[in-house]
Write a protein that holds these residues in place. Structure first.
Motif, PDB file in Angstrom:
ATOM      1  N   TYR A  46       1.189  -1.334  -0.013  1.00 23.90           N
ATOM      2  CA  TYR A  46      -0.138  -0.178  -0.046  1.00 23.90           C
ATOM      3  C   TYR A  46       1.113   0.861   0.068  1.00 23.90           C
ATOM      4  O   TYR A  46       1.640   1.498   0.852  1.00 23.90           O
ATOM      5  CB  TYR A  46      -1.573  -0.202   0.804  1.00 23.90           C
ATOM      6  CG  TYR A  46      -2.426  -0.864   1.134  1.00 23.90           C
ATOM      7  CD1 TYR A  46      -3.312  -0.536   0.333  1.00 23.90           C
ATOM      8  CD2 TYR A  46      -1.261  -2.496   1.567  1.00 23.90           C
ATOM      9  CE1 TYR A  46      -4.095  -1.437   0.282  1.00 23.90           C
ATOM     10  CE2 TYR A  46      -2.477  -3.087   1.714  1.00 23.90           C
ATOM     11  CZ  TYR A  46      -3.956  -2.879   0.857  1.00 23.90           C
ATOM     12  OH  TYR A  46      -5.230  -4.070   1.081  1.00 23.90           O
ATOM     13  N   HIS A  48       1.470   5.687   0.315  1.00 28.27           N
ATOM     14  CA  HIS A  48       0.475   7.033  -0.127  1.00 28.27           C
ATOM     15  C   HIS A  48       0.871   8.048  -1.433  1.00 28.27           C
ATOM     16  O   HIS A  48       2.176   8.037  -1.160  1.00 28.27           O
ATOM     17  CB  HIS A  48       0.670   7.663   1.809  1.00 28.27           C
ATOM     18  CG  HIS A  48      -0.170   8.986   1.759  1.00 28.27           C
ATOM     19  ND1 HIS A  48      -1.010   9.066   1.959  1.00 28.27           N
ATOM     20  CD2 HIS A  48       0.852   9.715   2.183  1.00 28.27           C
ATOM     21  CE1 HIS A  48      -1.712  10.408   2.482  1.00 28.27           C
ATOM     22  NE2 HIS A  48      -0.423  11.139   2.731  1.00 28.27           N
ATOM     23  N   ASP A  55      -2.736  15.484  -0.664  1.00 34.63           N
ATOM     24  CA  ASP A  55      -3.124  13.741  -0.519  1.00 34.63           C
ATOM     25  C   ASP A  55      -4.397  13.394  -1.378  1.00 34.63           C
ATOM     26  O   ASP A  55      -5.361  14.134  -1.513  1.00 34.63           O
ATOM     27  CB  ASP A  55      -3.519  13.155   1.127  1.00 34.63           C
ATOM     28  CG  ASP A  55      -1.923  13.639   1.985  1.00 34.63           C
ATOM     29  OD1 ASP A  55      -1.293  13.319   2.016  1.00 34.63           O
ATOM     30  OD2 ASP A  55      -3.132  14.118   3.031  1.00 34.63           O
ATOM     31  N   ASP A  58      -5.194   6.342  -0.966  1.00 42.91           N
ATOM     32  CA  ASP A  58      -4.158   5.353  -0.745  1.00 42.91           C
ATOM     33  C   ASP A  58      -4.488   4.151  -1.587  1.00 42.91           C
ATOM     34  O   ASP A  58      -5.205   4.115  -2.630  1.00 42.91           O
ATOM     35  CB  ASP A  58      -4.519   4.387   0.786  1.00 42.91           C
ATOM     36  CG  ASP A  58      -4.638   4.873   1.800  1.00 42.91           C
ATOM     37  OD1 ASP A  58      -3.841   6.629   1.520  1.00 42.91           O
ATOM     38  OD2 ASP A  58      -5.008   4.939   3.134  1.00 42.91           O
ATOM     39  N   GLN A  85       3.471   2.355   2.610  1.00 47.74           N
ATOM     40  CA  GLN A  85       2.803   2.209   3.953  1.00 47.74           C
ATOM     41  C   GLN A  85       2.846   0.774   5.129  1.00 47.74           C
ATOM     42  O   GLN A  85       3.313   1.664   6.307  1.00 47.74           O
ATOM     43  CB  GLN A  85       1.082   3.072   3.712  1.00 47.74           C
ATOM     44  CG  GLN A  85       0.977   4.066   3.120  1.00 47.74           C
ATOM     45  CD  GLN A  85      -0.620   4.429   2.376  1.00 47.74           C
ATOM     46  OE1 GLN A  85      -1.582   2.571   2.135  1.00 47.74           O
ATOM     47  NE2 GLN A  85      -1.746   4.766   3.430  1.00 47.74           N
ATOM     48  N   ASN A 128      -4.347   2.699  10.403  1.00 43.45           N
ATOM     49  CA  ASN A 128      -5.011   1.552   8.779  1.00 43.45           C
ATOM     50  C   ASN A 128      -5.237   0.687   8.374  1.00 43.45           C
ATOM     51  O   ASN A 128      -5.209  -0.023   9.119  1.00 43.45           O
ATOM     52  CB  ASN A 128      -4.174   2.191   8.179  1.00 43.45           C
ATOM     53  CG  ASN A 128      -4.274   2.341   6.511  1.00 43.45           C
ATOM     54  OD1 ASN A 128      -5.416   1.313   6.006  1.00 43.45           O
ATOM     55  ND2 ASN A 128      -4.155   3.237   5.380  1.00 43.45           N
ATOM     56  N   SER A 131      -4.204  -1.654   5.547  1.00 44.23           N
ATOM     57  CA  SER A 131      -2.806  -1.758   5.011  1.00 44.23           C
ATOM     58  C   SER A 131      -2.421  -2.503   6.191  1.00 44.23           C
ATOM     59  O   SER A 131      -1.086  -3.105   6.430  1.00 44.23           O
ATOM     60  CB  SER A 131      -2.436  -0.738   4.901  1.00 44.23           C
ATOM     61  OG  SER A 131      -2.168   0.307   5.626  1.00 44.23           O
ATOM     62  N   ASP A 134       0.063   1.615   9.001  1.00 42.92           N
ATOM     63  CA  ASP A 134       0.304   2.063   7.735  1.00 42.92           C
ATOM     64  C   ASP A 134       1.738   3.940   8.625  1.00 42.92           C
ATOM     65  O   ASP A 134       1.905   4.561   9.203  1.00 42.92           O
ATOM     66  CB  ASP A 134      -0.957   3.453   7.735  1.00 42.92           C
ATOM     67  CG  ASP A 134      -0.779   4.565   6.856  1.00 42.92           C
ATOM     68  OD1 ASP A 134       0.260   4.701   6.219  1.00 42.92           O
ATOM     69  OD2 ASP A 134      -1.854   5.175   6.654  1.00 42.92           O
TER      70      ASP A 134
END
Length: 205
Positions: A46, A48, A55, A58, A85, A128, A131, A134
């Motif tokens: 994963y 970011h 942002d 993800d 992440q 997270n 995932s 993170d």
């Protein structure tokens, strides 16, 4: 240069290894359309992604191949940051190439550099739901971002200085000298630059 590696990265056979928490790359480009990265991965990775300081969702890379990490950019100057992440455990990722419709622009390295050594807290464990861990939501990455500093993060759940969980296989003084012990027991870790500050947060478990 034309890009800044982020975190504890190295080149392996011409590919940028970004297996550690919060490892990745950032660059500036004058371009339009899609930005495609060719990945070699093990496990569900994963990322970011930040484009022009904002942002975006993800991003999951679950098998090796080419992925459009950013789509439909308007023509112009853009900044892009892509950061892993989840933690290293049972995962590995390499970036083979970046393809875009335009040109990369020079990017200046940040003035300061912080090195973080930590356990699951530094990995961002359970920060997270998707995932599991993170690092981009944990204190180390956040501190470096707020301080506008370059960084390197060596973190692993259960890691201690001279003792760890999981049959003592995650010991910092044994892991630190090696770039990635899971891949190569002989390759030494060579920092990109000398840190201005070192933060150690181990033994929480």
């Amino acid at each position: 240069g034309l890009y800044n590696p982020l975190g504890r990265t190295t080149f392996v056979d011409g590919e940028l290894e970004c297996s550690w928490s919060a490892a990745g790359i950032e660059f500036n480009a004058v371009c339009e359309g899609d930005i495609v990265i060719d990945f070699t991965v093990k496990g569900d990775i994963y990322f970011h992604i930040v484009v022009d300081g904002k942002d975006i969702e993800d991003f999951l890379v679950d098998k090796s191949g080419k992925y459009a990490i950013v789509s439909n950019l308007e023509s112009g100057a853009h900044s892009v940051r892509i950061v892993k992440q989840n933690e290293m455990a049972a995962t590995s990722v390499y970036m083979k190439s970046i393809t875009l419709n335009g040109t990369l622009e020079k990017i200046e390295p940040l003035k300061t550099h912080i090195e973080f050594i930590g356990d699951s807290i530094t990995c961002g464990y359970r920060l997270n739901e998707v995932s599991s861990s993170d690092a981009t939501r944990a204190y180390a990455y956040t501190a470096a971002k707020l301080l506008n500093s370059d960084y390197a993060i060596m973190s692993h759940s259960g890691m201690g200085i001279v003792y760890s969980d999981k049959d003592n296989i995650n010991i910092a003084i044994e892991r630190y000298p090696l770039q990635n012990r899971s891949r190569d027991m002989n390759e030494k870790y060579v920092p990109r630059r000398t840190p201005d500050l070192i933060a150690i947060n181990l033994g929480t478990n």
